[in-house]
Write a protein that holds these residues in place. Structure first.
Motif, mmCIF file in Angstrom:
data_model
loop_
_atom_site.group_PDB
_atom_site.id
_atom_site.type_symbol
_atom_site.label_atom_id
_atom_site.label_comp_id
_atom_site.label_asym_id
_atom_site.label_seq_id
_atom_site.Cartn_x
_atom_site.Cartn_y
_atom_site.Cartn_z
ATOM 1 N N LEU A 10 2.239 16.612 5.741
ATOM 2 C CA LEU A 10 2.164 15.893 4.470
ATOM 3 C C LEU A 10 3.274 14.838 4.366
ATOM 4 C CD1 LEU A 10 1.285 18.697 1.891
ATOM 5 C CD2 LEU A 10 -0.138 16.787 2.617
ATOM 6 N N HIS A 11 4.471 15.184 4.799
ATOM 7 C CA HIS A 11 5.573 14.217 4.777
ATOM 8 C C HIS A 11 5.267 13.038 5.697
ATOM 9 C CE1 HIS A 11 8.679 15.900 2.230
ATOM 10 N NE2 HIS A 11 8.452 17.111 2.738
ATOM 11 N N GLY A 12 4.697 13.327 6.841
ATOM 12 C CA GLY A 12 4.321 12.258 7.773
ATOM 13 C C GLY A 12 3.278 11.340 7.164
ATOM 14 N N GLN A 13 2.269 11.930 6.515
ATOM 15 C CA GLN A 13 1.241 11.130 5.871
ATOM 16 C C GLN A 13 1.818 10.295 4.731
ATOM 17 O OE1 GLN A 13 -1.638 14.107 4.791
ATOM 18 N NE2 GLN A 13 -2.715 13.981 6.759
ATOM 19 N N MET A 14 2.724 10.892 3.968
ATOM 20 C CA MET A 14 3.361 10.154 2.877
ATOM 21 C C MET A 14 4.189 8.988 3.416
ATOM 22 S SD MET A 14 4.431 13.197 0.183
ATOM 23 C CE MET A 14 5.850 12.311 -0.331
ATOM 24 N N ASP A 15 4.884 9.233 4.526
ATOM 25 C CA ASP A 15 5.662 8.157 5.142
ATOM 26 C C ASP A 15 4.739 7.030 5.616
ATOM 27 O OD1 ASP A 15 8.073 9.417 4.689
ATOM 28 O OD2 ASP A 15 8.212 10.274 6.717
ATOM 29 N N ASP A 16 3.586 7.414 6.201
ATOM 30 C CA ASP A 16 2.620 6.410 6.647
ATOM 31 C C ASP A 16 2.116 5.583 5.467
ATOM 32 O OD1 ASP A 16 2.904 7.304 9.227
ATOM 33 O OD2 ASP A 16 1.033 8.486 9.237
ATOM 34 N N VAL A 17 1.762 6.252 4.379
ATOM 35 C CA VAL A 17 1.266 5.557 3.185
ATOM 36 C C VAL A 17 2.354 4.644 2.624
ATOM 37 C CG1 VAL A 17 0.530 5.883 0.789
ATOM 38 C CG2 VAL A 17 -0.457 7.293 2.592
ATOM 39 N N LEU A 18 3.573 5.131 2.584
ATOM 40 C CA LEU A 18 4.696 4.334 2.086
ATOM 41 C C LEU A 18 4.897 3.088 2.942
ATOM 42 C CD1 LEU A 18 6.963 6.633 0.348
ATOM 43 C CD2 LEU A 18 7.875 4.368 0.764
ATOM 44 N N ASN A 19 4.819 3.255 4.258
ATOM 45 C CA ASN A 19 4.965 2.110 5.161
ATOM 46 C C ASN A 19 3.860 1.086 4.943
ATOM 47 O OD1 ASN A 19 7.337 3.030 6.341
ATOM 48 N ND2 ASN A 19 6.258 4.164 7.939
ATOM 49 N N VAL A 20 2.639 1.572 4.776
ATOM 50 C CA VAL A 20 1.516 0.663 4.522
ATOM 51 C C VAL A 20 1.728 -0.078 3.204
ATOM 52 C CG1 VAL A 20 -0.958 0.567 3.981
ATOM 53 C CG2 VAL A 20 -0.158 1.941 5.909
ATOM 54 N N GLU A 23 4.402 -2.723 3.628
ATOM 55 C CA GLU A 23 3.872 -3.860 4.396
ATOM 56 C C GLU A 23 2.945 -4.709 3.524
ATOM 57 O OE1 GLU A 23 3.506 -6.524 7.357
ATOM 58 O OE2 GLU A 23 4.871 -4.811 7.356
ATOM 59 N N ASN A 24 2.097 -4.041 2.748
ATOM 60 C CA ASN A 24 1.195 -4.774 1.858
ATOM 61 C C ASN A 24 1.963 -5.565 0.807
ATOM 62 O OD1 ASN A 24 -1.068 -3.897 3.193
ATOM 63 N ND2 ASN A 24 -1.534 -2.257 1.753
ATOM 64 N N THR A 25 3.002 -4.955 0.270
ATOM 65 C CA THR A 25 3.828 -5.644 -0.721
ATOM 66 C C THR A 25 4.490 -6.866 -0.098
ATOM 67 O OG1 THR A 25 4.275 -3.550 -1.853
ATOM 68 C CG2 THR A 25 5.759 -5.373 -2.319
ATOM 69 N N LYS A 26 4.991 -6.704 1.106
ATOM 70 C CA LYS A 26 5.617 -7.823 1.814
ATOM 71 C C LYS A 26 4.604 -8.937 2.047
ATOM 72 C CE LYS A 26 7.907 -9.103 6.072
ATOM 73 N NZ LYS A 26 8.089 -8.771 7.463
ATOM 74 N N ARG A 27 3.402 -8.575 2.456
ATOM 75 C CA ARG A 27 2.361 -9.583 2.695
ATOM 76 C C ARG A 27 1.986 -10.313 1.412
ATOM 77 N NH1 ARG A 27 -1.739 -6.335 6.763
ATOM 78 N NH2 ARG A 27 -0.371 -6.403 8.583
ATOM 79 N N VAL A 28 1.890 -9.579 0.313
ATOM 80 C CA VAL A 28 1.547 -10.210 -0.967
ATOM 81 C C VAL A 28 2.642 -11.195 -1.371
ATOM 82 C CG1 VAL A 28 1.311 -9.758 -3.452
ATOM 83 C CG2 VAL A 28 0.064 -8.360 -1.815
ATOM 84 N N LEU A 29 3.899 -10.800 -1.208
ATOM 85 C CA LEU A 29 5.006 -11.694 -1.551
ATOM 86 C C LEU A 29 5.011 -12.920 -0.649
ATOM 87 C CD1 LEU A 29 7.855 -9.098 -2.228
ATOM 88 C CD2 LEU A 29 6.593 -10.458 -3.910
#
Length: 85
Positions: A10-20, A23-29
């Protein structure tokens, strides 16, 4: 109950979601920044186009005036030439 292995997954999945999400926030900016730059460039081009149209109109008027002036000069010479003959 959740065991240690499931918690790690679950922590790994949460880290993956957080990274995504990061990245999405960075792309939007980045996209917003690029759109702002494009908007500024478009405004500058529009201003340049307006200036160009004004200049072209002035050049066209001057060319018409010169053509009319030379037509009158030529007509004057013809009238004088005919009057002399």
């Amino acid at each position: 109950r959740i065991n240690s292995r499931q918690l790690d997954i679950l922590h790994g999945q949460m880290d993956d979601v957080l990274n995504v999400m990061k990245e999405n926030t960075k792309r939007v900016l980045d996209r917003g920044h690029r759109l702002h730059e494009l908007s500024e460039r478009a405004e500058a081009l529009e201003q340049q186009a307006t200036i160009f149209v004004k200049s072209a109109t002035q050049v066209k008027k001057k060319a018409k005036f010169r053509a009319a002036k030379w037509t009158l000069i030529l007509a004057g010479f013809v009238v004088i030439f005919i009057a002399v003959i």
